[in-house]
Design a protein around this motif. Structure first.
Motif, PDB file in Angstrom:
ATOM      1  N   THR A   1      -8.163 -13.004  -3.241  1.00 24.18           N
ATOM      2  CA  THR A   1      -7.612 -13.613  -4.392  1.00 24.18           C
ATOM      3  C   THR A   1      -8.180 -13.015  -5.696  1.00 24.18           C
ATOM      4  O   THR A   1      -7.505 -12.695  -6.610  1.00 24.18           O
ATOM      5  CB  THR A   1      -8.077 -14.801  -4.063  1.00 24.18           C
ATOM      6  OG1 THR A   1      -7.365 -15.794  -3.089  1.00 24.18           O
ATOM      7  CG2 THR A   1      -7.358 -15.903  -5.499  1.00 24.18           C
ATOM      8  N   LYS A   2      -9.748 -12.863  -5.569  1.00 22.19           N
ATOM      9  CA  LYS A   2     -10.316 -12.214  -6.637  1.00 22.19           C
ATOM     10  C   LYS A   2      -9.672 -10.868  -7.051  1.00 22.19           C
ATOM     11  O   LYS A   2      -9.604 -10.374  -7.810  1.00 22.19           O
ATOM     12  CB  LYS A   2     -11.679 -12.184  -6.300  1.00 22.19           C
ATOM     13  CG  LYS A   2     -12.352 -13.526  -6.578  1.00 22.19           C
ATOM     14  CD  LYS A   2     -13.882 -13.507  -6.023  1.00 22.19           C
ATOM     15  CE  LYS A   2     -14.472 -14.897  -6.105  1.00 22.19           C
ATOM     16  NZ  LYS A   2     -15.916 -14.478  -5.689  1.00 22.19           N
ATOM     17  N   GLN A   3      -9.503 -10.296  -5.931  1.00 18.49           N
ATOM     18  CA  GLN A   3      -9.124  -8.664  -5.957  1.00 18.49           C
ATOM     19  C   GLN A   3      -7.516  -8.624  -5.856  1.00 18.49           C
ATOM     20  O   GLN A   3      -7.209  -7.243  -5.630  1.00 18.49           O
ATOM     21  CB  GLN A   3      -9.749  -7.847  -4.973  1.00 18.49           C
ATOM     22  CG  GLN A   3     -11.236  -8.061  -4.588  1.00 18.49           C
ATOM     23  CD  GLN A   3     -11.934  -6.963  -5.838  1.00 18.49           C
ATOM     24  OE1 GLN A   3     -11.342  -6.127  -6.350  1.00 18.49           O
ATOM     25  NE2 GLN A   3     -13.055  -7.492  -6.123  1.00 18.49           N
TER      26      GLN A   3
ATOM     27  N   LYS B   1      -7.966   3.625  -8.843  1.00 15.32           N
ATOM     28  CA  LYS B   1      -8.008   2.154  -8.741  1.00 15.32           C
ATOM     29  C   LYS B   1      -7.722   1.763  -7.364  1.00 15.32           C
ATOM     30  O   LYS B   1      -8.397   0.882  -6.919  1.00 15.32           O
ATOM     31  CB  LYS B   1      -6.821   1.548  -9.484  1.00 15.32           C
ATOM     32  CG  LYS B   1      -6.987   1.246 -11.148  1.00 15.32           C
ATOM     33  CD  LYS B   1      -7.422   0.019 -11.585  1.00 15.32           C
ATOM     34  CE  LYS B   1      -7.594  -0.314 -12.948  1.00 15.32           C
ATOM     35  NZ  LYS B   1      -8.326  -1.542 -13.145  1.00 15.32           N
ATOM     36  N   SER B   2      -6.765   2.023  -6.558  1.00 13.62           N
ATOM     37  CA  SER B   2      -6.431   1.485  -5.354  1.00 13.62           C
ATOM     38  C   SER B   2      -7.478   1.949  -4.308  1.00 13.62           C
ATOM     39  O   SER B   2      -8.007   1.019  -3.470  1.00 13.62           O
ATOM     40  CB  SER B   2      -4.986   2.097  -5.036  1.00 13.62           C
ATOM     41  OG  SER B   2      -5.059   3.440  -5.109  1.00 13.62           O
ATOM     42  N   ASP B   3      -8.042   3.261  -4.737  1.00  9.98           N
ATOM     43  CA  ASP B   3      -9.067   3.594  -3.422  1.00  9.98           C
ATOM     44  C   ASP B   3     -10.420   2.962  -4.016  1.00  9.98           C
ATOM     45  O   ASP B   3     -10.973   2.230  -2.830  1.00  9.98           O
ATOM     46  CB  ASP B   3      -9.240   4.914  -3.651  1.00  9.98           C
ATOM     47  CG  ASP B   3      -8.300   6.078  -3.106  1.00  9.98           C
ATOM     48  OD1 ASP B   3      -7.530   5.528  -2.259  1.00  9.98           O
ATOM     49  OD2 ASP B   3      -8.537   7.326  -3.348  1.00  9.98           O
ATOM     50  N   SER B   4     -10.686   2.454  -5.004  1.00  3.57           N
ATOM     51  CA  SER B   4     -11.868   1.828  -5.284  1.00  3.57           C
ATOM     52  C   SER B   4     -11.548   0.367  -4.576  1.00  3.57           C
ATOM     53  O   SER B   4     -12.714  -0.211  -3.917  1.00  3.57           O
ATOM     54  CB  SER B   4     -12.012   1.666  -6.794  1.00  3.57           C
ATOM     55  OG  SER B   4     -12.455   2.992  -7.388  1.00  3.57           O
TER      56      SER B   4
ATOM     57  N   TYR C   1      -3.199  -1.943   1.067  1.00  2.00           N
ATOM     58  CA  TYR C   1      -3.665  -0.430   0.391  1.00  2.00           C
ATOM     59  C   TYR C   1      -2.316   0.278   0.594  1.00  2.00           C
ATOM     60  O   TYR C   1      -1.861   0.942  -0.350  1.00  2.00           O
ATOM     61  CB  TYR C   1      -4.795   0.205   0.961  1.00  2.00           C
ATOM     62  CG  TYR C   1      -4.917   1.513   0.543  1.00  2.00           C
ATOM     63  CD1 TYR C   1      -5.569   1.927  -0.500  1.00  2.00           C
ATOM     64  CD2 TYR C   1      -4.981   2.485   1.374  1.00  2.00           C
ATOM     65  CE1 TYR C   1      -5.827   3.208  -0.913  1.00  2.00           C
ATOM     66  CE2 TYR C   1      -5.203   3.694   1.341  1.00  2.00           C
ATOM     67  CZ  TYR C   1      -5.599   4.159   0.013  1.00  2.00           C
ATOM     68  OH  TYR C   1      -5.789   5.257  -0.205  1.00  2.00           O
ATOM     69  N   ALA C   2      -1.840   0.466   1.775  1.00  2.00           N
ATOM     70  CA  ALA C   2      -0.761   1.377   2.109  1.00  2.00           C
ATOM     71  C   ALA C   2       0.471   0.847   1.363  1.00  2.00           C
ATOM     72  O   ALA C   2       1.409   1.640   0.907  1.00  2.00           O
ATOM     73  CB  ALA C   2      -0.519   1.469   3.685  1.00  2.00           C
TER      74      ALA C   2
ATOM     75  N   ILE D   1       2.997   2.807  -1.294  1.00  2.00           N
ATOM     76  CA  ILE D   1       4.467   3.011  -1.295  1.00  2.00           C
ATOM     77  C   ILE D   1       5.193   2.456  -2.448  1.00  2.00           C
ATOM     78  O   ILE D   1       6.246   2.667  -3.063  1.00  2.00           O
ATOM     79  CB  ILE D   1       4.971   2.343   0.019  1.00  2.00           C
ATOM     80  CG1 ILE D   1       4.428   3.264   1.297  1.00  2.00           C
ATOM     81  CG2 ILE D   1       6.671   2.356   0.151  1.00  2.00           C
ATOM     82  CD1 ILE D   1       4.760   2.684   2.609  1.00  2.00           C
ATOM     83  N   ALA D   2       4.796   1.193  -2.853  1.00  2.00           N
ATOM     84  CA  ALA D   2       5.400   0.307  -4.031  1.00  2.00           C
ATOM     85  C   ALA D   2       5.055   1.245  -5.463  1.00  2.00           C
ATOM     86  O   ALA D   2       6.095   1.362  -6.252  1.00  2.00           O
ATOM     87  CB  ALA D   2       4.698  -0.837  -4.069  1.00  2.00           C
ATOM     88  N   TYR D   3       3.915   1.870  -5.436  1.00  2.00           N
ATOM     89  CA  TYR D   3       3.802   2.901  -6.687  1.00  2.00           C
ATOM     90  C   TYR D   3       4.750   3.763  -6.512  1.00  2.00           C
ATOM     91  O   TYR D   3       5.363   4.284  -7.747  1.00  2.00           O
ATOM     92  CB  TYR D   3       2.287   3.137  -6.599  1.00  2.00           C
ATOM     93  CG  TYR D   3       2.062   4.306  -7.815  1.00  2.00           C
ATOM     94  CD1 TYR D   3       1.813   3.714  -9.044  1.00  2.00           C
ATOM     95  CD2 TYR D   3       2.084   5.550  -7.599  1.00  2.00           C
ATOM     96  CE1 TYR D   3       1.342   4.536 -10.053  1.00  2.00           C
ATOM     97  CE2 TYR D   3       1.835   6.441  -8.845  1.00  2.00           C
ATOM     98  CZ  TYR D   3       1.476   6.025  -9.852  1.00  2.00           C
ATOM     99  OH  TYR D   3       1.216   6.595 -11.029  1.00  2.00           O
TER     100      TYR D   3
END
Length: 458
Positions: free
Chosen positions: A124-126, A144-147, A182-183, A187-189
């Motif tokens: 929820t926080k992330q 951002k996504s990898d972090s 993450y995956a 795809i959405a990006y």
């Protein structure tokens, strides 16, 4: 004698082993829930559910027969409690429906559920801010996504050190949940960049490195929400890559069926995707032109419960086919007077289902006002039915919009919405002089097709 003794010992060991195996498949889930608004408690898991009554002391007890670990959940006062269970668990939980963040777990299986609770709080926080992330260029987005991905994996690893001997299936699944979130964002990006008018960037080959870890046929994940969301997003991506213009929604759903049948080999996952896609299609678009899709669905799905749900949907839509009697309506206007469809026998009735919070609904109001004026004095009645949860919001909007045709109100959970298969709004229905359906999915007031339909009828 010695041989007989050995034989009986062997039989005893066998019975003991079988008994222990059976016990290990049984799961006890018990506890107490204070301040619940409901007298019953339903536990949903896999594609099943079990129901028990809460005692006078708000206690409950489930005995479940499980052959493998499962994730499940309760709905309490419209809030969710997630639970992980494994064969042999004896889990006790104590909760207050007004303070679910303070839930406690004890017994066999408690560590996994304490861990699950902390992971849910961390998720929820992330939570991904898609609007912000998708405005970034590739390099910024990947960072951002990898972090976020690595941070959640580290959080899970720390919990594994904190709670010794966590169920291996649990830790494997939690890692997979993190990965598929993450995956899916990757795809959405990609899809967001395709549709963005301002984006001209071409994504690098490195952007797609995550794809080598994807497993489209992991049956252990089929009931996990993050995996389900990923599969649906992946399906959208594959349809878009075909670069075809689909004339109808049935053509689009047919293309999705083709992808599912060609790429998904695992039957449970095939069942899930076929059902999810076709159920949504029927709910929002009805039966028109769906005969071939229905035949394809019935041929390739093996889940009886899913088939029964589709069969029920089909029957409900069949009741709304042209020529069938329209479901009865008896609702109050803003002054409290009850109006019924029977009151308008001998006239055509055009019904607009809407809500004050629905922008597309409100966008149709000027067009409906124009239509009402044009057909004034003709043999037709216009009715708007609000499904606002708060009646006061509807009453206030009537003062603002000044809609001079009949205004009625119902609630989002009313049986009427099931009768008319209202899953999205705005929705329009045309009924003839005898109270029979002309079109349960009539064109919107802003469409010329509606005027053509009305002119032909009147």
């Amino acid at each position: 004698m010695k041989q007989k003794l050995i034989f009986f010992i062997a039989i005893a060991i066998c019975f003991s082993s079988c008994e222990n195996k059976e016990k290990n498949q049984s799961v006890i889930l018990k506890g107490s829930i204070q301040n619940s608004n409901d007298s019953v408690l339903i536990f949903y898991y896999s594609d099943k559910s079990d129901t028990v009554f809460l005692s006078g002391k708000n206690d409950f007890r489930f005995v479940l027969d499980l052959k493998m670990p499962v994730y499940g959940y309760f709905r309490i006062n419209k809030k969710t409690i997630n639970v992980f269970l494994s064969p042999g668990d004896s889990l006790e939980l104590k909760a207050d429906a007004n303070r679910l963040e303070e839930i406690t777990f004890s017994g066999i299986g408690a560590d996994e559920n304490k861990c699950l609770s902390q992971l849910s709080e961390e998720r929820t926080k992330q939570e991904i801010n898609y609007e912000e992330w998708f405005s970034l260029d590739e390099k910024q987005f990947v960072f951002k996504s990898d972090s976020a991905y690595k941070a959640q994996l580290i959080f899970l690893e720390n919990l594994q050190h904190k709670f010794n001997n966590l169920n291996p299936f649990f830790t494997k699944t939690e890692k997979a949940r993190i990965f598929y979130t993450y995956a899916e964002s990757r795809i959405a990006y990609e899809r967001s960049q395709v549709f963005s008018a301002n984006s001209k960037q071409k994504l690098s080959p490195a952007f797609y490195s995550f794809q080598k870890e994807i497993n489209l046929n992991d049956s252990t994940m089929v009931f996990i929400p993050e995996y389900q969301i990923f599969l649906k997003t992946y399906l959208d991506k594959k349809v878009y890559e075909q670069e075809k213009n689909y004339e109808t929604m049935n053509d689009l759903i047919g293309a999705e069926f083709d992808i599912i049948l060609s790429e998904i080999k695992q039957q449970q996952i095939k069942n899930y995707l076929l059902h999810s896609v076709f159920r949504d299609h029927l709910q929002f678009n009805g039966l028109e032109g769906a005969k071939d899709l229905l035949a394809l669905y019935e041929k390739h799905t093996t889940n009886k419960k899913n088939k029964d749900e589709i069969s029920s949907l089909v029957k409900k839509w069949q009741q709304l086919l042209p020529g069938n009697s329209a479901p009865e309506i008896a609702l109050q206007d803003e002054l409290g007077k009850i109006h019924s469809l029977k009151d308008f026998k001998g006239k055509y009735v055009f019904i607009d289902f809407w809500a004050t919070w629905c922008y597309p609904c409100r966008r149709e109001i000027p067009h409906l006002a124009k239509l009402h004026k044009e057909y004034s004095g003709k043999n037709i009645v216009f009715i708007s039915i609000s499904i606002d949860k708060q009646k006061e919001a509807w009453e206030q909007m009537l003062k603002i919009e000044k809609m001079p045709w009949l205004q009625l109100h119902t609630t989002p959970d009313a049986k009427l919405l099931q009768d008319y298969q209202i899953y999205s709004i705005p929705r329009f229905v045309l009924i003839d002089k005898e109270g029979k359906i002309v079109n349960a999915q009539a064109p919107a007031p802003s469409e010329k097709k509606l005027r053509d339909m009305l002119d032909m009828a009147l």
